[in-house]
Design an enzyme around this catalytic site. Sequence first.
Site, PDB file in Angstrom:
ATOM      1  N   LYS A  50     -31.449 -68.207  32.344  1.00 22.36           N
ATOM      2  CA  LYS A  50     -30.183 -67.488  32.457  1.00 22.36           C
ATOM      3  C   LYS A  50     -30.013 -66.934  33.871  1.00 22.36           C
ATOM      4  O   LYS A  50     -28.940 -67.019  34.459  1.00 22.36           O
ATOM      5  CB  LYS A  50     -30.121 -66.351  31.417  1.00 22.36           C
ATOM      6  N   ASP A  62     -25.311 -61.281  26.126  1.00 16.06           N
ATOM      7  CA  ASP A  62     -25.952 -61.741  24.904  1.00 16.06           C
ATOM      8  C   ASP A  62     -25.166 -62.952  24.433  1.00 16.06           C
ATOM      9  O   ASP A  62     -23.935 -62.976  24.510  1.00 16.06           O
ATOM     10  CB  ASP A  62     -25.979 -60.648  23.830  1.00 16.06           C
ATOM     11  N   PHE A  89     -31.739 -75.385  28.447  1.00 13.87           N
ATOM     12  CA  PHE A  89     -32.715 -74.640  27.650  1.00 13.87           C
ATOM     13  C   PHE A  89     -32.107 -74.345  26.283  1.00 13.87           C
ATOM     14  O   PHE A  89     -30.951 -74.697  26.017  1.00 13.87           O
ATOM     15  CB  PHE A  89     -33.129 -73.335  28.363  1.00 13.87           C
ATOM     16  N   ARG A 139     -21.388 -68.962  29.153  1.00 19.04           N
ATOM     17  CA  ARG A 139     -21.847 -67.991  30.146  1.00 19.04           C
ATOM     18  C   ARG A 139     -21.049 -68.157  31.445  1.00 19.04           C
ATOM     19  O   ARG A 139     -20.648 -67.182  32.057  1.00 19.04           O
ATOM     20  CB  ARG A 139     -23.352 -68.148  30.405  1.00 19.04           C
TER      21      ARG A 139
HETATM   22  P1  ITT Z   1     -32.507 -61.896  27.348  1.00 16.71           P
HETATM   23  O1  ITT Z   1     -32.193 -61.115  26.109  1.00 16.71           O
HETATM   24  O2  ITT Z   1     -33.752 -61.419  28.057  1.00 16.71           O
HETATM   25  O3  ITT Z   1     -31.341 -61.963  28.294  1.00 16.71           O
HETATM   26  P2  ITT Z   1     -32.672 -64.205  25.544  1.00 16.71           P
HETATM   27  O4  ITT Z   1     -33.394 -65.494  25.698  1.00 16.71           O
HETATM   28  O5  ITT Z   1     -33.045 -63.318  24.398  1.00 16.71           O
HETATM   29  O6  ITT Z   1     -32.800 -63.442  26.949  1.00 16.71           O
HETATM   30  P3  ITT Z   1     -29.949 -64.274  24.458  1.00 16.71           P
HETATM   31  O7  ITT Z   1     -30.331 -63.208  23.509  1.00 16.71           O
HETATM   32  O8  ITT Z   1     -28.691 -64.081  25.227  1.00 16.71           O
HETATM   33  O9  ITT Z   1     -31.134 -64.536  25.517  1.00 16.71           O
HETATM   34  O10 ITT Z   1     -29.790 -65.680  23.778  1.00 16.71           O
HETATM   35  C1  ITT Z   1     -30.209 -65.932  22.478  1.00 16.71           C
HETATM   36  C2  ITT Z   1     -30.677 -67.347  22.351  1.00 16.71           C
HETATM   37  O11 ITT Z   1     -29.546 -68.215  22.385  1.00 16.71           O
HETATM   38  C3  ITT Z   1     -31.625 -67.860  23.432  1.00 16.71           C
HETATM   39  O12 ITT Z   1     -32.950 -67.535  23.167  1.00 16.71           O
HETATM   40  C4  ITT Z   1     -31.377 -69.360  23.360  1.00 16.71           C
HETATM   41  O13 ITT Z   1     -32.103 -69.942  22.304  1.00 16.71           O
HETATM   42  C5  ITT Z   1     -29.896 -69.423  22.995  1.00 16.71           C
HETATM   43  N1  ITT Z   1     -29.075 -69.613  24.201  1.00 16.71           N
HETATM   44  C6  ITT Z   1     -28.530 -68.633  24.987  1.00 16.71           C
HETATM   45  N2  ITT Z   1     -27.834 -69.179  25.996  1.00 16.71           N
HETATM   46  C7  ITT Z   1     -27.930 -70.526  25.857  1.00 16.71           C
HETATM   47  C8  ITT Z   1     -27.444 -71.631  26.585  1.00 16.71           C
HETATM   48  O14 ITT Z   1     -26.706 -71.492  27.675  1.00 16.71           O
HETATM   49  N3  ITT Z   1     -27.750 -72.867  26.150  1.00 16.71           N
HETATM   50  C9  ITT Z   1     -28.497 -73.043  25.053  1.00 16.71           C
HETATM   51  N4  ITT Z   1     -29.010 -72.057  24.314  1.00 16.71           N
HETATM   52  C10 ITT Z   1     -28.730 -70.801  24.703  1.00 16.71           C
END
Ligand code: ITT
Length: 193
Positions: free
Chosen positions: A14, A69, A149, A178
């Site tokens: 991210k 999020d 990812f 995003r």
């Molecule tokens: P932070 O809270 O530290 O920012 P995180 O990995 O927990 O990191 P999120 O809560 O925003 O991030 O995202 C939840 C999940 O959604 C993340 O673990 C991924 O599996 C999925 N995800 C988020 N953004 C994505 C993207 O652009 N492409 C694919 N999957 C995504």
Amino acid sequence: MKEKLVFATHNKNKLAEIRNILKNYEVVGLRDIGCETDIVEDGDNLQDNAKIKADFVTNNYHLNCFADDTGLEVEALDGAPGVYSARYAGEGCSYHDNVVKLLAAMKGIKNRKARFRTVIALNLNGKQYFFEGIVNGRILEEEQGNGGFGYDPIFQPDGYEESFAEMSMEEKNKISHRGRAVQKLVEFLQVRS
Ligand code: ITT
């Protein structure tokens, strides 16, 4: 000198995506400000969780900051995994575990409609602002591509033949949840400066 902005995340993917968009800012992550805390995201929705992460930084480090999020919302699964996207296959699961679980849940289901939704919370000089970005698409029958990812290998945005995992970061950022939310953040910051 570039203005510094804290992005409250531990997620390196991210951070890389956001740096690629916010090129006029020095974007630093939680680790860069010495924060190793795994902030508990126990909100009921994406907006609450984005707020929890941004407020943690502002309250503990007294810095302007934004957090996002993101959830993958699948129509046939009543919006699941949604706010639980990170731990859909259980606490401590891998991205691949989540993908495998989602493909299993979607087996035999014809309606593959899904959307990624991102909510950004920005804490700036004592005020809070929210920005949302959505991309509509479908869940593929199997994984495609090695980039990106999370759920990227099984998400195909509407109007494209490729999954997000088959796109370059630049291509994904142009149309992604995003990317769109950050674009709104950029426009807001530009109007203000
Ligand atoms: P932070 O809270 O530290 O920012 P995180 O990995 O927990 O990191 P999120 O809560 O925003 O991030 O995202 C939840 C999940 O959604 C993340 O673990 C991924 O599996 C999925 N995800 C988020 N953004 C994505 C993207 O652009 N492409 C694919 N999957 C995504």
